[in-house]
Design a protein around this motif. Structure first.
Motif, PDB file in Angstrom:
ATOM      1  N   GLU A   6      -6.409   1.309   9.861  1.00  0.00           N
ATOM      2  CA  GLU A   6      -5.591   2.524   9.871  1.00  0.00           C
ATOM      3  C   GLU A   6      -5.935   3.400  11.078  1.00  0.00           C
ATOM      4  OE1 GLU A   6      -2.904   3.269   7.948  1.00  0.00           O
ATOM      5  OE2 GLU A   6      -3.235   1.223   7.234  1.00  0.00           O
ATOM      6  N   TYR A   7      -7.215   3.494  11.424  1.00  0.00           N
ATOM      7  CA  TYR A   7      -7.596   4.254  12.621  1.00  0.00           C
ATOM      8  C   TYR A   7      -7.097   3.569  13.889  1.00  0.00           C
ATOM      9  CZ  TYR A   7     -10.271   7.810  10.225  1.00  0.00           C
ATOM     10  OH  TYR A   7     -10.626   8.873   9.440  1.00  0.00           O
ATOM     11  N   ILE A   8      -7.121   2.247  13.908  1.00  0.00           N
ATOM     12  CA  ILE A   8      -6.560   1.512  15.049  1.00  0.00           C
ATOM     13  C   ILE A   8      -5.070   1.813  15.162  1.00  0.00           C
ATOM     14  CG2 ILE A   8      -5.971  -0.800  15.894  1.00  0.00           C
ATOM     15  CD1 ILE A   8      -8.700  -1.721  14.710  1.00  0.00           C
ATOM     16  N   GLN A   9      -4.376   1.832  14.015  1.00  0.00           N
ATOM     17  CA  GLN A   9      -2.951   2.153  14.044  1.00  0.00           C
ATOM     18  C   GLN A   9      -2.713   3.567  14.562  1.00  0.00           C
ATOM     19  OE1 GLN A   9      -1.604   1.443  10.013  1.00  0.00           O
ATOM     20  NE2 GLN A   9      -1.081  -0.678  10.465  1.00  0.00           N
ATOM     21  N   LYS A  10      -3.573   4.484  14.193  1.00  0.00           N
ATOM     22  CA  LYS A  10      -3.402   5.877  14.598  1.00  0.00           C
ATOM     23  C   LYS A  10      -3.657   6.076  16.088  1.00  0.00           C
ATOM     24  CE  LYS A  10      -4.939  10.575  13.552  1.00  0.00           C
ATOM     25  NZ  LYS A  10      -5.724  11.403  12.648  1.00  0.00           N
ATOM     26  N   TYR A  11      -4.725   5.467  16.607  1.00  0.00           N
ATOM     27  CA  TYR A  11      -5.158   5.775  17.966  1.00  0.00           C
ATOM     28  C   TYR A  11      -4.823   4.719  19.016  1.00  0.00           C
ATOM     29  CZ  TYR A  11      -7.724   9.601  15.831  1.00  0.00           C
ATOM     30  OH  TYR A  11      -8.053  10.736  15.148  1.00  0.00           O
ATOM     31  N   ILE A  12      -4.568   3.483  18.610  1.00  0.00           N
ATOM     32  CA  ILE A  12      -4.382   2.420  19.593  1.00  0.00           C
ATOM     33  C   ILE A  12      -3.011   1.758  19.491  1.00  0.00           C
ATOM     34  CG2 ILE A  12      -5.259   0.202  20.433  1.00  0.00           C
ATOM     35  CD1 ILE A  12      -8.046   1.099  19.434  1.00  0.00           C
ATOM     36  N   ALA A  13      -2.595   1.394  18.293  1.00  0.00           N
ATOM     37  CA  ALA A  13      -1.339   0.669  18.118  1.00  0.00           C
ATOM     38  C   ALA A  13      -0.151   1.554  18.505  1.00  0.00           C
ATOM     39  CB  ALA A  13      -1.196   0.192  16.674  1.00  0.00           C
ATOM     40  N   ILE A  14       0.909   0.912  18.960  1.00  0.00           N
ATOM     41  CA  ILE A  14       2.100   1.622  19.419  1.00  0.00           C
ATOM     42  C   ILE A  14       3.033   1.881  18.239  1.00  0.00           C
ATOM     43  CG2 ILE A  14       4.110   1.468  20.948  1.00  0.00           C
ATOM     44  CD1 ILE A  14       2.371  -0.457  22.670  1.00  0.00           C
ATOM     45  N   HIS A  15       3.419   3.149  18.084  1.00  0.00           N
ATOM     46  CA  HIS A  15       4.366   3.568  17.037  1.00  0.00           C
ATOM     47  C   HIS A  15       3.885   3.188  15.633  1.00  0.00           C
ATOM     48  CE1 HIS A  15       7.219   4.714  20.112  1.00  0.00           C
ATOM     49  NE2 HIS A  15       7.027   3.548  20.686  1.00  0.00           N
ATOM     50  N   ARG A  16       2.617   3.331  15.394  1.00  0.00           N
ATOM     51  CA  ARG A  16       2.043   3.119  14.064  1.00  0.00           C
ATOM     52  C   ARG A  16       1.306   4.384  13.697  1.00  0.00           C
ATOM     53  NH1 ARG A  16       2.227  -2.501  12.581  1.00  0.00           N
ATOM     54  NH2 ARG A  16       1.666  -1.701  10.545  1.00  0.00           N
ATOM     55  N   SER A  17       1.047   4.585  12.426  1.00  0.00           N
ATOM     56  CA  SER A  17       0.394   5.821  12.003  1.00  0.00           C
ATOM     57  C   SER A  17      -0.643   5.541  10.921  1.00  0.00           C
ATOM     58  CB  SER A  17       1.428   6.822  11.486  1.00  0.00           C
ATOM     59  OG  SER A  17       2.107   6.282  10.372  1.00  0.00           O
ATOM     60  N   PHE A  18      -1.517   6.508  10.722  1.00  0.00           N
ATOM     61  CA  PHE A  18      -2.566   6.459   9.701  1.00  0.00           C
ATOM     62  C   PHE A  18      -1.933   6.815   8.357  1.00  0.00           C
ATOM     63  CE2 PHE A  18      -5.904   8.097   7.071  1.00  0.00           C
ATOM     64  CZ  PHE A  18      -7.027   7.367   7.414  1.00  0.00           C
ATOM     65  N   ASP A  19      -2.241   6.041   7.318  1.00  0.00           N
ATOM     66  CA  ASP A  19      -1.697   6.307   5.988  1.00  0.00           C
ATOM     67  C   ASP A  19      -2.777   6.016   4.946  1.00  0.00           C
ATOM     68  OD1 ASP A  19      -0.257   6.532   3.621  1.00  0.00           O
ATOM     69  OD2 ASP A  19       1.339   5.159   4.236  1.00  0.00           O
ATOM     70  N   MET A  20      -3.270   7.075   4.291  1.00  0.00           N
ATOM     71  CA  MET A  20      -4.302   6.891   3.261  1.00  0.00           C
ATOM     72  C   MET A  20      -3.784   6.061   2.083  1.00  0.00           C
ATOM     73  SD  MET A  20      -7.365   7.637   3.769  1.00  0.00           S
ATOM     74  CE  MET A  20      -8.144   7.603   2.177  1.00  0.00           C
ATOM     75  N   ASN A  21      -2.470   6.071   1.846  1.00  0.00           N
ATOM     76  CA  ASN A  21      -1.921   5.232   0.777  1.00  0.00           C
ATOM     77  C   ASN A  21      -2.082   3.749   1.114  1.00  0.00           C
ATOM     78  OD1 ASN A  21      -1.132   7.386  -0.887  1.00  0.00           O
ATOM     79  ND2 ASN A  21       0.773   7.641   0.252  1.00  0.00           N
ATOM     80  N   ASP A  22      -2.042   3.413   2.395  1.00  0.00           N
ATOM     81  CA  ASP A  22      -2.321   2.031   2.804  1.00  0.00           C
ATOM     82  C   ASP A  22      -3.774   1.675   2.515  1.00  0.00           C
ATOM     83  OD1 ASP A  22       0.276   1.715   3.655  1.00  0.00           O
ATOM     84  OD2 ASP A  22      -0.195   1.854   5.797  1.00  0.00           O
ATOM     85  N   VAL A  23      -4.681   2.606   2.777  1.00  0.00           N
ATOM     86  CA  VAL A  23      -6.107   2.374   2.487  1.00  0.00           C
ATOM     87  C   VAL A  23      -6.299   2.159   0.981  1.00  0.00           C
ATOM     88  CG1 VAL A  23      -8.439   3.344   2.616  1.00  0.00           C
ATOM     89  CG2 VAL A  23      -6.840   3.695   4.506  1.00  0.00           C
ATOM     90  N   ALA A  24      -5.607   2.951   0.176  1.00  0.00           N
ATOM     91  CA  ALA A  24      -5.693   2.784  -1.285  1.00  0.00           C
ATOM     92  C   ALA A  24      -5.169   1.408  -1.692  1.00  0.00           C
ATOM     93  CB  ALA A  24      -4.916   3.889  -1.991  1.00  0.00           C
ATOM     94  N   ALA A  25      -4.046   0.987  -1.094  1.00  0.00           N
ATOM     95  CA  ALA A  25      -3.498  -0.337  -1.401  1.00  0.00           C
ATOM     96  C   ALA A  25      -4.461  -1.437  -0.952  1.00  0.00           C
ATOM     97  CB  ALA A  25      -2.139  -0.507  -0.732  1.00  0.00           C
ATOM     98  N   ASP A  26      -5.102  -1.250   0.197  1.00  0.00           N
ATOM     99  CA  ASP A  26      -6.100  -2.219   0.684  1.00  0.00           C
ATOM    100  C   ASP A  26      -7.256  -2.330  -0.301  1.00  0.00           C
ATOM    101  OD1 ASP A  26      -4.512  -2.290   2.964  1.00  0.00           O
ATOM    102  OD2 ASP A  26      -5.870  -1.037   4.148  1.00  0.00           O
ATOM    103  N   THR A  27      -7.732  -1.196  -0.779  1.00  0.00           N
ATOM    104  CA  THR A  27      -8.865  -1.175  -1.707  1.00  0.00           C
ATOM    105  C   THR A  27      -8.487  -1.814  -3.042  1.00  0.00           C
ATOM    106  OG1 THR A  27      -9.732   0.805  -0.622  1.00  0.00           O
ATOM    107  CG2 THR A  27     -10.538   0.335  -2.853  1.00  0.00           C
TER     108      THR A  27
END
Length: 134
Positions: A86-107
């Protein structure tokens, strides 16, 4: 090199997860139906559930057993991997964003991977490498 054979499927899968989660946002397929059923969260759950399952199978095949502590550590590591992505998506990936709901789904997917591993082992679909051949 012998050790890697147990974990090669998991390593390939982990690299594939990194690729899929960091492709540019405009290349990610979208549809109103997928948004309605939260397909993104289902994908995250599945990716990280499979990650944990493959790591657990590798550890089990390597050692012939796996402790609850190791199961927990694998799930925690997979969850942190999801957070890192998620941090990679926020700071490095193009047109991607950080989403805590994704982290919850990952967990939740990581926990699901442990449950799947325990069921596979319980049902006898996974034999210990030290088990005698029948």
């Amino acid at each position: 090199m012998r050790l890697i054979r147990y974990y090669l499927p998991a390593i390939i899968w982990i690299l594939m997860v990194l690729y899929v989660c960091t492709i540019p946002g405009e290349k990610v397929p979208t549809s109103p139906f997928f948004e309605k059923i939260h397909m993104d969260k289902i994908v995250h759950f599945s990716l990280f559930g499979c990650t944990v399952l493959l790591l657990c199978i590798g550890a089990y095949r390597q050692k012939g057993m796996i402790s609850k502590t190791n199961l927990t550590l694998i799930a925690i590591a997979a969850s942190f991997y999801g957070l890192a992505i998620e941090y990679i998506q926020k700071y490095i990936a193009i047109h991607r964003s950080f989403d805590m709901n994704d982290v919850a789904a990952d967990t939740l997917g990581a926990i699901g991977g442990i449950i799947a591993f325990n069921l596979i082992r319980k049902w006898g679909w996974l034999k210990s490498p030290s088990a005698p051949n029948k």
